[in-house]
Enzyme design. Sequence first.
Site, PDB file in Angstrom:
ATOM      1  N   SER A 134      10.109  -2.271  -4.994  1.00 27.66           N
ATOM      2  CA  SER A 134       9.467  -3.553  -4.697  1.00 27.66           C
ATOM      3  C   SER A 134       8.704  -4.043  -5.922  1.00 27.66           C
ATOM      4  O   SER A 134       8.207  -3.253  -6.721  1.00 27.66           O
ATOM      5  CB  SER A 134       8.519  -3.410  -3.505  1.00 27.66           C
ATOM      6  OG  SER A 134       7.519  -2.444  -3.778  1.00 27.66           O
ATOM      7  N   GLU A 135       8.625  -5.352  -6.073  1.00 22.86           N
ATOM      8  CA  GLU A 135       7.916  -5.977  -7.193  1.00 22.86           C
ATOM      9  C   GLU A 135       6.978  -7.049  -6.648  1.00 22.86           C
ATOM     10  O   GLU A 135       7.429  -8.096  -6.186  1.00 22.86           O
ATOM     11  CB  GLU A 135       8.903  -6.605  -8.184  1.00 22.86           C
ATOM     12  CG  GLU A 135       9.817  -5.613  -8.895  1.00 22.86           C
ATOM     13  CD  GLU A 135       9.171  -4.976 -10.122  1.00 22.86           C
ATOM     14  OE1 GLU A 135       8.004  -5.301 -10.418  1.00 22.86           O
ATOM     15  OE2 GLU A 135       9.855  -4.158 -10.783  1.00 22.86           O
TER      16      GLU A 135
END
Length: 268
Positions: free
Chosen positions: A240-241
């Site tokens: 995830s970013e």
Amino acid sequence: MNSRSPFETFRWHSEIFACYSNDIEQFERQLLQETTRLRLKPRVLGHIDGWPLQLWQSPSARAGLPSVLISSGFHGEEAAGPWGMLHFMSELSEALFDQVNLTLLPLANPTGFSKGHRFNRFGDNPNRGYLSVGDGAQPSVEGKLLLAHGQLLQAASRDGILTCHEDVLSQQTYLYAFEPRQQPGAFSHGLLSALANYFPITEAPAIDGCPVQEGIIFNHFDSSFEAWLVRSGAKNGACSETPAKANFDRRILANSAVMQQFITALCA
């Protein structure tokens, strides 16, 4: 390609935890409190400048349950991942361990985290060098410790690996996802939806040279930790970013939420 300085200092204040993002002593105190409450088992993989590189695992692994690994803190300036893991842990109960064999790697790069720097104190990237993919990257001291415990990590991530990162150049969120299929499925879209509750999804067609479709970079194998574990047998994987230009506490909550969605998806 986005350019990020390895030694630029990033620091934010958290109202949730009443400290700054690089306060590693406070982080360790909070971590000990939560791991003690949940009776998680520690596994020290080694030390970097006196700081432990350690896993925390379910009190007792159970046959027949999914085995999943959540990790964070590979880049020291991406601080909402480790703090998000603390928030995630604070909302867990021991009943979860009847559903999943959970392994947590809260802080992969303690020397970078304590300084608010992307790389470790030696100038190495702890999230490269796990696979030979032609980029010439060599594993960092953290990477060598993790690779030395490859069998343990592969067993821990058999059903899924989630690594939580941030993008200090972004105001939008996105996701690297791995599934054994041609297109992103419910697993990938569920994780992105959890992030989208907090931030707009990127509309960029490419990030760091990787094509993006509806906020997802799909089945892209670089030399990262999560790509290595998927190549090694993890059934599903994601990175995830969250956008580090956004509010820090909101990023903490988003990281906590994507961890919870990851568990929900793989325990269904």
